[in-house]
Design a protein around this motif. Sequence first.
Motif, PDB file in Angstrom:
ATOM      1  N   HIS A 134     -10.148  17.440  31.846  1.00 26.66           N
ATOM      2  CA  HIS A 134      -8.745  17.158  31.381  1.00 26.66           C
ATOM      3  C   HIS A 134      -8.772  17.843  29.810  1.00 26.66           C
ATOM      4  N   LYS A 135      -9.312  18.739  29.781  1.00 28.46           N
ATOM      5  CA  LYS A 135      -9.502  19.377  28.276  1.00 28.46           C
ATOM      6  C   LYS A 135      -8.117  19.457  27.523  1.00 28.46           C
ATOM      7  N   ARG A 136      -6.944  20.148  28.356  1.00 24.98           N
ATOM      8  CA  ARG A 136      -5.894  20.175  27.513  1.00 24.98           C
ATOM      9  C   ARG A 136      -5.175  18.863  27.243  1.00 24.98           C
ATOM     10  N   VAL A 137      -5.103  18.087  28.036  1.00 27.62           N
ATOM     11  CA  VAL A 137      -4.432  16.815  27.653  1.00 27.62           C
ATOM     12  C   VAL A 137      -5.310  15.996  26.523  1.00 27.62           C
ATOM     13  N   LEU A 138      -6.661  15.809  26.516  1.00 28.97           N
ATOM     14  CA  LEU A 138      -7.181  15.378  25.556  1.00 28.97           C
ATOM     15  C   LEU A 138      -7.373  16.108  24.203  1.00 28.97           C
ATOM     16  N   ASP A 139      -7.176  17.491  24.476  1.00 30.41           N
ATOM     17  CA  ASP A 139      -7.059  18.380  22.756  1.00 30.41           C
ATOM     18  C   ASP A 139      -5.745  17.809  22.322  1.00 30.41           C
ATOM     19  N   PHE A 140      -4.616  17.765  23.121  1.00 26.31           N
ATOM     20  CA  PHE A 140      -3.285  17.500  22.670  1.00 26.31           C
ATOM     21  C   PHE A 140      -3.265  16.341  22.157  1.00 26.31           C
ATOM     22  N   ILE A 141      -3.870  15.243  22.633  1.00 24.23           N
ATOM     23  CA  ILE A 141      -3.878  13.691  22.069  1.00 24.23           C
ATOM     24  C   ILE A 141      -4.799  13.763  20.543  1.00 24.23           C
ATOM     25  N   ILE A 142      -5.854  14.532  20.801  1.00 23.44           N
ATOM     26  CA  ILE A 142      -6.559  14.545  19.336  1.00 23.44           C
ATOM     27  C   ILE A 142      -5.610  15.323  18.416  1.00 23.44           C
ATOM     28  N   GLU A 143      -5.074  16.365  18.686  1.00 21.46           N
ATOM     29  CA  GLU A 143      -4.229  17.031  17.667  1.00 21.46           C
ATOM     30  C   GLU A 143      -2.897  16.401  17.393  1.00 21.46           C
ATOM     31  N   HIS A 144      -2.410  15.670  18.160  1.00 18.44           N
ATOM     32  CA  HIS A 144      -1.147  15.203  17.873  1.00 18.44           C
ATOM     33  C   HIS A 144      -1.155  13.614  17.976  1.00 18.44           C
ATOM     34  N   GLY A 145      -2.353  13.178  18.090  1.00 16.30           N
ATOM     35  CA  GLY A 145      -2.348  11.311  18.156  1.00 16.30           C
ATOM     36  C   GLY A 145      -2.793  10.969  16.882  1.00 16.30           C
ATOM     37  N   SER A 146      -3.173  11.693  15.823  1.00 25.53           N
ATOM     38  CA  SER A 146      -3.893  10.974  14.919  1.00 25.53           C
ATOM     39  C   SER A 146      -2.748   9.834  14.046  1.00 25.53           C
ATOM     40  N   GLY A 147      -1.656   9.982  14.129  1.00 29.42           N
ATOM     41  CA  GLY A 147      -0.666   9.060  13.702  1.00 29.42           C
ATOM     42  C   GLY A 147      -0.078   8.270  14.775  1.00 29.42           C
ATOM     43  N   SER A 148      -0.554   8.205  15.912  1.00 30.34           N
ATOM     44  CA  SER A 148       0.060   7.889  17.168  1.00 30.34           C
ATOM     45  C   SER A 148       0.744   6.261  17.015  1.00 30.34           C
ATOM     46  N   ASP A 149      -0.212   5.316  16.325  1.00 32.27           N
ATOM     47  CA  ASP A 149       0.292   4.027  16.338  1.00 32.27           C
ATOM     48  C   ASP A 149       1.472   3.922  15.514  1.00 32.27           C
ATOM     49  N   PHE A 150       1.491   4.717  14.442  1.00 34.25           N
ATOM     50  CA  PHE A 150       2.604   4.569  13.513  1.00 34.25           C
ATOM     51  C   PHE A 150       3.825   5.241  14.092  1.00 34.25           C
ATOM     52  N   ALA A 151       3.501   6.253  14.559  1.00 40.97           N
ATOM     53  CA  ALA A 151       4.769   6.958  15.294  1.00 40.97           C
ATOM     54  C   ALA A 151       5.296   6.190  16.453  1.00 40.97           C
TER      55      ALA A 151
END
Length: 185
Positions: A134-151
């Motif tokens: 699941h590399k693509r999904v996990l890379d997406f989460i890592i790239e865009h998820g750093s402020g995910s709780d706030f977002a």
Amino acid sequence: IDIFILSPQNRWAFVIENKVRSTQRAGQLLKYRNRIMELFRAQDSSYETATAIDISGIFLTLKEEWPEDIEYTSIRYEKICHFLQLYLAQEAHLLSPEVATFLAHYLEILEDLTGMSKKRSEMENLARQLYRDHKRVLDFIIEHGSGSDFALAVHRLFGENPHRGEITNIAGHNFVYSSLSKSVV
């Protein structure tokens, strides 16, 4: 001194210095030996010389580090793990259930610390396989998820796709949406 065993009648002392996430300080082990000799001298005047007491020690360490004081023997936690594995496999039936459970838990902790844990190895292998699958999904989460709780909190207040100028009311106060970054709305 982490563990200290004293036998005054036998003029014998035993020290275990435990180093897990730190290293020895300069002169630390010698200072411990001197402190023990002072203790003996204070108790009985017949303990006048350093040879009047036999002080032995173990320098228990996670890393490859040798004790500064030659009166200590270095033992790595890896060796303790191997010993406990063998001991529990062969002799656990001789122990009370409480002692066997304690040693099994202690062994688990040491295996995690030393990297010898089979469970940890299995989890690492599983994580690598999950990443490969699941590399693509996990890379997406890592790239865009750093402020995910706030977002997520902002989207909960303003909606999934807020537009500039949208107004929301929180506790009787109006807030106008302008933009969203990792930590500012």
